[in-house]
Design a protein around this motif. Sequence first.
Motif, PDB file in Angstrom:
ATOM      1  N   TYR A   1      60.465 105.796 -56.167  1.00 16.47           N
ATOM      2  CA  TYR A   1      59.445 106.290 -57.092  1.00 16.47           C
ATOM      3  C   TYR A   1      59.691 107.757 -57.437  1.00 16.47           C
ATOM      4  O   TYR A   1      59.612 108.159 -58.602  1.00 16.47           O
ATOM      5  CB  TYR A   1      58.050 106.106 -56.484  1.00 16.47           C
ATOM      6  N   ASP A   2      59.988 108.577 -56.418  1.00 17.33           N
ATOM      7  CA  ASP A   2      60.268 109.994 -56.658  1.00 17.33           C
ATOM      8  C   ASP A   2      61.477 110.179 -57.573  1.00 17.33           C
ATOM      9  O   ASP A   2      61.472 111.029 -58.464  1.00 17.33           O
ATOM     10  CB  ASP A   2      60.498 110.737 -55.343  1.00 17.33           C
ATOM     11  N   LEU A   3      62.524 109.380 -57.357  1.00 20.91           N
ATOM     12  CA  LEU A   3      63.711 109.469 -58.201  1.00 20.91           C
ATOM     13  C   LEU A   3      63.395 109.102 -59.654  1.00 20.91           C
ATOM     14  O   LEU A   3      63.890 109.730 -60.586  1.00 20.91           O
ATOM     15  CB  LEU A   3      64.820 108.564 -57.661  1.00 20.91           C
ATOM     16  N   ILE A   4      62.557 108.084 -59.831  1.00 19.99           N
ATOM     17  CA  ILE A   4      62.176 107.664 -61.183  1.00 19.99           C
ATOM     18  C   ILE A   4      61.326 108.725 -61.863  1.00 19.99           C
ATOM     19  O   ILE A   4      61.587 109.109 -63.004  1.00 19.99           O
ATOM     20  CB  ILE A   4      61.423 106.319 -61.146  1.00 19.99           C
ATOM     21  N   THR A   5      60.294 109.221 -61.170  1.00 21.32           N
ATOM     22  CA  THR A   5      59.394 110.188 -61.796  1.00 21.32           C
ATOM     23  C   THR A   5      60.086 111.513 -62.088  1.00 21.32           C
ATOM     24  O   THR A   5      59.691 112.223 -63.012  1.00 21.32           O
ATOM     25  CB  THR A   5      58.136 110.443 -60.939  1.00 21.32           C
ATOM     26  N   ASP A   6      61.131 111.852 -61.319  1.00 27.30           N
ATOM     27  CA  ASP A   6      61.885 113.076 -61.587  1.00 27.30           C
ATOM     28  C   ASP A   6      62.981 112.866 -62.627  1.00 27.30           C
ATOM     29  O   ASP A   6      63.741 113.782 -62.933  1.00 27.30           O
ATOM     30  CB  ASP A   6      62.478 113.639 -60.296  1.00 27.30           C
ATOM     31  N   GLY A   7      63.089 111.646 -63.155  1.00 24.79           N
ATOM     32  CA  GLY A   7      64.007 111.364 -64.250  1.00 24.79           C
ATOM     33  C   GLY A   7      65.461 111.241 -63.853  1.00 24.79           C
ATOM     34  O   GLY A   7      66.348 111.440 -64.679  1.00 24.79           O
ATOM     35  N   LEU A   8      65.747 110.872 -62.602  1.00 20.14           N
ATOM     36  CA  LEU A   8      67.137 110.768 -62.166  1.00 20.14           C
ATOM     37  C   LEU A   8      67.708 109.370 -62.304  1.00 20.14           C
ATOM     38  O   LEU A   8      68.923 109.196 -62.356  1.00 20.14           O
ATOM     39  CB  LEU A   8      67.265 111.225 -60.708  1.00 20.14           C
ATOM     40  N   ILE A   9      66.854 108.364 -62.342  1.00 26.56           N
ATOM     41  CA  ILE A   9      67.349 107.003 -62.477  1.00 26.56           C
ATOM     42  C   ILE A   9      66.660 106.314 -63.648  1.00 26.56           C
ATOM     43  O   ILE A   9      65.594 106.722 -64.084  1.00 26.56           O
ATOM     44  CB  ILE A   9      67.200 106.169 -61.180  1.00 26.56           C
TER      45      ILE A   9
ATOM     46  N   MET B   1      68.170  96.189 -63.365  1.00 28.31           N
ATOM     47  CA  MET B   1      68.684  96.907 -62.216  1.00 28.31           C
ATOM     48  C   MET B   1      68.523  98.405 -62.465  1.00 28.31           C
ATOM     49  O   MET B   1      68.546  98.864 -63.599  1.00 28.31           O
ATOM     50  CB  MET B   1      70.149  96.551 -62.008  1.00 28.31           C
ATOM     51  N   LEU B   2      68.400  99.166 -61.400  1.00 28.29           N
ATOM     52  CA  LEU B   2      68.260 100.615 -61.490  1.00 28.29           C
ATOM     53  C   LEU B   2      69.614 101.296 -61.370  1.00 28.29           C
ATOM     54  O   LEU B   2      70.441 100.903 -60.553  1.00 28.29           O
ATOM     55  CB  LEU B   2      67.335 101.122 -60.379  1.00 28.29           C
ATOM     56  N   TYR B   3      69.820 102.344 -62.174  1.00 27.34           N
ATOM     57  CA  TYR B   3      71.072 103.106 -62.177  1.00 27.34           C
ATOM     58  C   TYR B   3      70.759 104.593 -62.232  1.00 27.34           C
ATOM     59  O   TYR B   3      69.747 105.002 -62.793  1.00 27.34           O
ATOM     60  CB  TYR B   3      71.910 102.759 -63.412  1.00 27.34           C
ATOM     61  N   LEU B   4      71.674 105.392 -61.692  1.00 27.39           N
ATOM     62  CA  LEU B   4      71.579 106.842 -61.862  1.00 27.39           C
ATOM     63  C   LEU B   4      71.861 107.178 -63.312  1.00 27.39           C
ATOM     64  O   LEU B   4      72.732 106.566 -63.929  1.00 27.39           O
ATOM     65  CB  LEU B   4      72.638 107.554 -61.019  1.00 27.39           C
ATOM     66  N   LYS B   5      71.170 108.147 -63.829  1.00 24.52           N
ATOM     67  CA  LYS B   5      71.501 108.616 -65.174  1.00 24.52           C
ATOM     68  C   LYS B   5      72.842 109.329 -65.111  1.00 24.52           C
ATOM     69  O   LYS B   5      73.244 109.845 -64.068  1.00 24.52           O
ATOM     70  CB  LYS B   5      70.418 109.556 -65.694  1.00 24.52           C
ATOM     71  N   LYS B   6      73.540 109.386 -66.199  1.00 25.17           N
ATOM     72  CA  LYS B   6      74.911 109.904 -66.220  1.00 25.17           C
ATOM     73  C   LYS B   6      75.025 111.393 -65.905  1.00 25.17           C
ATOM     74  O   LYS B   6      76.016 111.837 -65.388  1.00 25.17           O
ATOM     75  CB  LYS B   6      75.544 109.600 -67.570  1.00 25.17           C
ATOM     76  N   ASN B   7      73.997 112.170 -66.184  1.00 23.49           N
ATOM     77  CA  ASN B   7      74.093 113.615 -65.995  1.00 23.49           C
ATOM     78  C   ASN B   7      73.565 114.100 -64.639  1.00 23.49           C
ATOM     79  O   ASN B   7      73.418 115.286 -64.434  1.00 23.49           O
ATOM     80  CB  ASN B   7      73.344 114.333 -67.121  1.00 23.49           C
ATOM     81  N   VAL B   8      73.303 113.203 -63.696  1.00 22.19           N
ATOM     82  CA  VAL B   8      72.784 113.589 -62.383  1.00 22.19           C
ATOM     83  C   VAL B   8      73.922 114.130 -61.523  1.00 22.19           C
ATOM     84  O   VAL B   8      74.992 113.524 -61.439  1.00 22.19           O
ATOM     85  CB  VAL B   8      72.100 112.384 -61.697  1.00 22.19           C
ATOM     86  N   THR B   9      73.687 115.277 -60.899  1.00 20.06           N
ATOM     87  CA  THR B   9      74.714 115.904 -60.060  1.00 20.06           C
ATOM     88  C   THR B   9      74.530 115.537 -58.593  1.00 20.06           C
ATOM     89  O   THR B   9      73.461 115.086 -58.181  1.00 20.06           O
ATOM     90  CB  THR B   9      74.648 117.438 -60.192  1.00 20.06           C
ATOM     91  N   GLU B  10      75.568 115.769 -57.824  1.00 20.26           N
ATOM     92  CA  GLU B  10      75.515 115.522 -56.383  1.00 20.26           C
ATOM     93  C   GLU B  10      74.452 116.406 -55.733  1.00 20.26           C
ATOM     94  O   GLU B  10      73.743 115.971 -54.822  1.00 20.26           O
ATOM     95  CB  GLU B  10      76.882 115.791 -55.764  1.00 20.26           C
TER      96      GLU B  10
END
Length: 90
Positions: A77-85, A1-10
């Motif tokens: 895909y954009d979220l993954i490549t930018d390292g947010l998830i 499953m995909l999750y947000l990384k812990k340090n991602v801000t609003e």
Amino acid sequence: MLYLKKNVTEKQIKKYGFKRCRKPYNELFYLCIARGVQVIFIGDGIFVQHWMNDDPRIHSRPNCKYKDDREVLDVIYDLITDGLIERRRT
């Protein structure tokens, strides 16, 4: 499953067009995607479902740009490549 990384801000999430859900679901963020009539929710995990106008989590004027040609997979895909998830195995 995909999750947000812990340090991602609003602020980082909102850059992609996500909005905070209505109360009492305001721990979630959502983005309505016109192409495919789907909505992406981000909370404990990331999940996608078909968009329904009467969904209590979404505002009466949902955040959806009909001229936007992105599809759900484009946004993810954009979220993954930018390292947010990240993908976590449970």
